[in-house]
Design a protein around this motif. Structure first.
Motif, PDB file in Angstrom:
ATOM      1  N   TYR A 301     109.234  -4.370  68.337  1.00 29.48           N
ATOM      2  CA  TYR A 301     110.546  -4.724  67.788  1.00 29.48           C
ATOM      3  C   TYR A 301     110.852  -6.208  67.969  1.00 29.48           C
ATOM      4  O   TYR A 301     111.809  -6.723  67.383  1.00 29.48           O
ATOM      5  N   GLY A 302     110.078  -6.882  68.780  1.00 31.81           N
ATOM      6  CA  GLY A 302     110.119  -8.339  68.802  1.00 31.81           C
ATOM      7  C   GLY A 302     109.099  -8.922  67.849  1.00 31.81           C
ATOM      8  O   GLY A 302     109.338  -9.942  67.202  1.00 31.81           O
ATOM      9  N   PHE A 303     107.971  -8.251  67.745  1.00 31.47           N
ATOM     10  CA  PHE A 303     106.872  -8.719  66.903  1.00 31.47           C
ATOM     11  C   PHE A 303     107.288  -8.791  65.433  1.00 31.47           C
ATOM     12  O   PHE A 303     107.120  -9.825  64.774  1.00 31.47           O
ATOM     13  N   ASN A 304     107.815  -7.693  64.911  1.00 28.60           N
ATOM     14  CA  ASN A 304     108.136  -7.646  63.479  1.00 28.60           C
ATOM     15  C   ASN A 304     109.518  -8.218  63.145  1.00 28.60           C
ATOM     16  O   ASN A 304     109.615  -9.184  62.384  1.00 28.60           O
ATOM     17  N   PRO A 305     110.613  -7.670  63.676  1.00 30.77           N
ATOM     18  CA  PRO A 305     111.919  -8.260  63.353  1.00 30.77           C
ATOM     19  C   PRO A 305     112.040  -9.719  63.781  1.00 30.77           C
ATOM     20  O   PRO A 305     112.695 -10.521  63.114  1.00 30.77           O
ATOM     21  N   GLY A 306     111.398 -10.087  64.883  1.00 28.86           N
ATOM     22  CA  GLY A 306     111.485 -11.467  65.351  1.00 28.86           C
ATOM     23  C   GLY A 306     110.831 -12.461  64.424  1.00 28.86           C
ATOM     24  O   GLY A 306     111.148 -13.657  64.464  1.00 28.86           O
ATOM     25  N   SER A 307     109.925 -11.991  63.576  1.00 26.63           N
ATOM     26  CA  SER A 307     109.232 -12.904  62.667  1.00 26.63           C
ATOM     27  C   SER A 307     110.138 -13.452  61.575  1.00 26.63           C
ATOM     28  O   SER A 307     109.736 -14.344  60.828  1.00 26.63           O
ATOM     29  N   THR A 308     111.356 -12.938  61.474  1.00 27.50           N
ATOM     30  CA  THR A 308     112.312 -13.559  60.556  1.00 27.50           C
ATOM     31  C   THR A 308     112.702 -14.955  61.034  1.00 27.50           C
ATOM     32  O   THR A 308     113.093 -15.802  60.227  1.00 27.50           O
ATOM     33  N   LEU A 314     120.578 -10.428  58.541  1.00 30.94           N
ATOM     34  CA  LEU A 314     120.910  -9.123  59.104  1.00 30.94           C
ATOM     35  C   LEU A 314     120.258  -7.980  58.334  1.00 30.94           C
ATOM     36  O   LEU A 314     119.720  -7.037  58.922  1.00 30.94           O
ATOM     37  N   VAL A 315     120.300  -8.062  57.017  1.00 31.42           N
ATOM     38  CA  VAL A 315     119.718  -6.995  56.196  1.00 31.42           C
ATOM     39  C   VAL A 315     118.208  -6.940  56.392  1.00 31.42           C
ATOM     40  O   VAL A 315     117.620  -5.860  56.544  1.00 31.42           O
ATOM     41  N   GLY A 316     117.578  -8.104  56.402  1.00 34.15           N
ATOM     42  CA  GLY A 316     116.132  -8.146  56.585  1.00 34.15           C
ATOM     43  C   GLY A 316     115.705  -7.615  57.939  1.00 34.15           C
ATOM     44  O   GLY A 316     114.731  -6.857  58.049  1.00 34.15           O
ATOM     45  N   ILE A 317     116.427  -7.989  58.987  1.00 35.44           N
ATOM     46  CA  ILE A 317     116.086  -7.510  60.328  1.00 35.44           C
ATOM     47  C   ILE A 317     116.214  -5.992  60.407  1.00 35.44           C
ATOM     48  O   ILE A 317     115.345  -5.303  60.961  1.00 35.44           O
ATOM     49  N   GLY A 318     117.281  -5.470  59.847  1.00 34.73           N
ATOM     50  CA  GLY A 318     117.455  -4.019  59.857  1.00 34.73           C
ATOM     51  C   GLY A 318     116.359  -3.305  59.096  1.00 34.73           C
ATOM     52  O   GLY A 318     115.845  -2.269  59.550  1.00 34.73           O
ATOM     53  N   ARG A 319     115.984  -3.852  57.939  1.00 32.62           N
ATOM     54  CA  ARG A 319     114.926  -3.228  57.136  1.00 32.62           C
ATOM     55  C   ARG A 319     113.595  -3.259  57.879  1.00 32.62           C
ATOM     56  O   ARG A 319     112.856  -2.263  57.910  1.00 32.62           O
ATOM     57  N   VAL A 320     113.273  -4.392  58.482  1.00 35.50           N
ATOM     58  CA  VAL A 320     112.007  -4.525  59.208  1.00 35.50           C
ATOM     59  C   VAL A 320     111.959  -3.553  60.389  1.00 35.50           C
ATOM     60  O   VAL A 320     110.946  -2.879  60.618  1.00 35.50           O
ATOM     61  N   ALA A 321     113.048  -3.469  61.141  1.00 28.42           N
ATOM     62  CA  ALA A 321     113.075  -2.572  62.296  1.00 28.42           C
ATOM     63  C   ALA A 321     112.942  -1.113  61.872  1.00 28.42           C
ATOM     64  O   ALA A 321     112.221  -0.324  62.507  1.00 28.42           O
ATOM     65  N   ALA A 322     113.628  -0.740  60.791  1.00 26.43           N
ATOM     66  CA  ALA A 322     113.546   0.640  60.310  1.00 26.43           C
ATOM     67  C   ALA A 322     112.141   0.966  59.814  1.00 26.43           C
ATOM     68  O   ALA A 322     111.585   2.036  60.128  1.00 26.43           O
ATOM     69  N   ASN A 323     111.548   0.056  59.045  1.00 29.27           N
ATOM     70  CA  ASN A 323     110.197   0.290  58.540  1.00 29.27           C
ATOM     71  C   ASN A 323     109.186   0.381  59.678  1.00 29.27           C
ATOM     72  O   ASN A 323     108.251   1.194  59.637  1.00 29.27           O
ATOM     73  N   ALA A 357      98.247   2.511  65.245  1.00 31.08           N
ATOM     74  CA  ALA A 357      97.672   2.175  63.935  1.00 31.08           C
ATOM     75  C   ALA A 357      98.767   2.028  62.883  1.00 31.08           C
ATOM     76  O   ALA A 357      98.713   1.142  62.019  1.00 31.08           O
ATOM     77  N   GLY A 358      99.773   2.893  62.942  1.00 31.33           N
ATOM     78  CA  GLY A 358     100.885   2.773  62.008  1.00 31.33           C
ATOM     79  C   GLY A 358     101.640   1.468  62.187  1.00 31.33           C
ATOM     80  O   GLY A 358     102.062   0.833  61.206  1.00 31.33           O
ATOM     81  N   LEU A 359     101.807   1.048  63.428  1.00 29.39           N
ATOM     82  CA  LEU A 359     102.483  -0.221  63.693  1.00 29.39           C
ATOM     83  C   LEU A 359     101.683  -1.402  63.152  1.00 29.39           C
ATOM     84  O   LEU A 359     102.240  -2.350  62.588  1.00 29.39           O
ATOM     85  N   VAL A 360     100.371  -1.343  63.327  1.00 36.78           N
ATOM     86  CA  VAL A 360      99.523  -2.413  62.789  1.00 36.78           C
ATOM     87  C   VAL A 360      99.608  -2.442  61.268  1.00 36.78           C
ATOM     88  O   VAL A 360      99.709  -3.510  60.650  1.00 36.78           O
ATOM     89  N   ALA A 361      99.582  -1.271  60.644  1.00 39.30           N
ATOM     90  CA  ALA A 361      99.582  -1.204  59.182  1.00 39.30           C
ATOM     91  C   ALA A 361     100.870  -1.751  58.581  1.00 39.30           C
ATOM     92  O   ALA A 361     100.853  -2.383  57.517  1.00 39.30           O
ATOM     93  N   ILE A 362     101.999  -1.536  59.246  1.00 43.48           N
ATOM     94  CA  ILE A 362     103.286  -1.948  58.674  1.00 43.48           C
ATOM     95  C   ILE A 362     103.627  -3.394  59.002  1.00 43.48           C
ATOM     96  O   ILE A 362     104.549  -3.974  58.406  1.00 43.48           O
ATOM     97  N   THR A 363     102.895  -4.013  59.910  1.00 35.28           N
ATOM     98  CA  THR A 363     103.252  -5.357  60.362  1.00 35.28           C
ATOM     99  C   THR A 363     103.229  -6.379  59.232  1.00 35.28           C
ATOM    100  O   THR A 363     104.098  -7.252  59.161  1.00 35.28           O
ATOM    101  N   CYS A 364     102.266  -6.287  58.345  1.00 37.15           N
ATOM    102  CA  CYS A 364     102.193  -7.240  57.231  1.00 37.15           C
ATOM    103  C   CYS A 364     103.320  -7.052  56.219  1.00 37.15           C
ATOM    104  O   CYS A 364     104.038  -8.003  55.911  1.00 37.15           O
ATOM    105  N   PRO A 365     103.530  -5.852  55.674  1.00 40.67           N
ATOM    106  CA  PRO A 365     104.511  -5.715  54.583  1.00 40.67           C
ATOM    107  C   PRO A 365     105.883  -5.236  55.032  1.00 40.67           C
ATOM    108  O   PRO A 365     106.699  -4.842  54.195  1.00 40.67           O
TER     109      PRO A 365
END
Length: 387
Positions: A301-308, A314-323, A357-365
């Motif tokens: 949750y730091g790796f993906n949302p933090g990349s913003t 706010l919308v992007g962070i929420g979407r990234v965290a949910a995905n 593996a799911g976390l790795v797969a979603i990290t890019c998109p």
């Protein structure tokens, strides 16, 4: 019967004056009187000075506030974004605890001490190398293949590029990413290399391989980052390479280095394959391994949302965290179900590797896909990791 005290006689004004004149003729009394008078005058002076200073301060304050100060948006946004980036960096760095526990739990007991030492020293090496050359190679301006400024963080600006985030905050965040890439590699080297070998590939990964390849995709002038734009590689595509949080830049680089090491070094010492009457090497402490996996999930949750790099999105962070959450959940379920279908047993190691593996797969998109897309991506990744 108690004796009564004699009543004191009050001196008249003339008697008091006469006593004062007598005392003033005494040198000791004159010195005492001068000291007393000087002290009182000094005290009055201090009080007057204090009143003057206080009145001046309050007067100046009121005068300054007569017109409201001008506050620019950047004066608020940039500090907030910097704090957001630092919090995310601390979460990503906390993933090292998860990696250490995951590797120590899945390895054989005889390899645990080497895992612990390697993970700690690898982090220390990564910090120094990324400070000296890694960040410069990866994130400074240069050419399409490598950056060549800011070595030892010298000559760096106050903020990084157009982000408005403090330069050193970005360095901390990206150092945690580099450390992750190196630790991914270390998991495959358990049982294949000794401690010195661990140090050698750590130097190569964090000092050269990861920063140089990372520059291609994330550097300000990397050839993949500029691909598809006017005057650059594959201009006809009209679109460049995108990796939001590092499925390719971090995890694929670490994975390919691990694969290369496994191919070159061969099986782990003592490994017996099915054809020889053996099977998969069982974890020596599944409790530690699963706990480490969950800590990694939390750090994501730091790796993906933090990349913003922006708390304002706010919308992007929420979407990234949910995905991120949905992909991990989907992968964890499909992996344990497929594992049961395959092995006829419910295996916690399958679901742990599955949600990772799911976390790795979603990290890019993770920034661009829909929640449904993240469920599908995670579900596929959860099966592929244990096929």
């Amino acid at each position: 019967m108690s004796a009564t005290k004699p009543r004191e006689r009050h001196l008249s004004l003339s008697e008091k004056y006469s006593r004062l004149c007598t005392r003033l003729r005494d040198p000791e009394w004159r010195r005492y009187g001068g000291t007393l008078l000087s002290g009182k005058l000094l005290g009055v002076g201090v009080v007057l000075l204090f009143m003057l200073v206080v009145s001046g301060v309050f007067f100046t304050s009121v005068h300054a506030q007569s017109g409201p100060p001008e506050v620019k948006a950047a004066d608020i946004v940039n500090p907030v974004n910097t704090m957001w980036t630092l919090v995310a960096a601390f979460l990503v760095f906390g993933m090292q605890v998860g990696f250490t526990m995951l590797e120590a739990g899945f390895c054989r007991s005889r390899e645990t001490v080497n895992v612990l030492a390697e993970c700690v020293v690898d982090t220390c090496l990564c910090g120094i190398l990324f400070y000296a050359i890694g960040f410069a190679f990866m994130f400074s301006h240069g050419n399409g293949f490598i950056g060549h400024h800011w070595f030892f963080l010298q000559g760096a600006p106050a903020t990084y590029e157009s982000t408005g985030v403090a330069f050193l905050a970005v360095w901390i965040f990206q150092f945690a990413f580099a450390d992750t890439c190196s630790t991914i590699t270390s998991g495959a080297m358990i049982g294949r290399t000794g401690f010195v070998g661990d140090l050698l590939y750590s130097v190569c990964v964090t000092g050269f391989i990861y920063p140089i390849i990372g520059h291609w995709a994330w550097g300000p002038d990397g050839w993949l980052a500029l691909m598809g734009s006017d005057g650059h590689f594959f201009q006809s595509l009209g679109i460049g390479f995108h990796d939001f949080a590092g499925s390719t830049v971090v995890h694929t680089i670490g994975g390919f280095i691990a694969l290369a090491g496994a191919i070159v070094l061969g099986p782990r010492l003592g490994r017996k394959f099915k054809r020889d009457g053996g099977g998969p090497m069982l974890p020596h402490d599944l409790t530690i391994a699963v706990t480490g996996g969950l800590i990694l999930w939390f750090g994501w949750y730091g790796f993906n949302p933090g990349s913003t790099l922006s708390a304002m999105d706010l919308v992007g962070i929420g979407r990234v965290a949910a995905n991120t959450t949905l992909a991990a959940c989907s992968a964890g379920l499909t992996s344990i179900l497929y594992g049961y279908f395959k092995m006829k047993t419910w295996d916690a190691s399958y679901t742990t590797n599955g949600f990772l593996a799911g976390l790795v797969a979603i990290t890019c998109p993770c920034y661009w896909v829909s929640p449904t897309g993240s469920v599908l991506l995670g579900g596929i990744a959860g099966v592929l990791v244990i096929v």
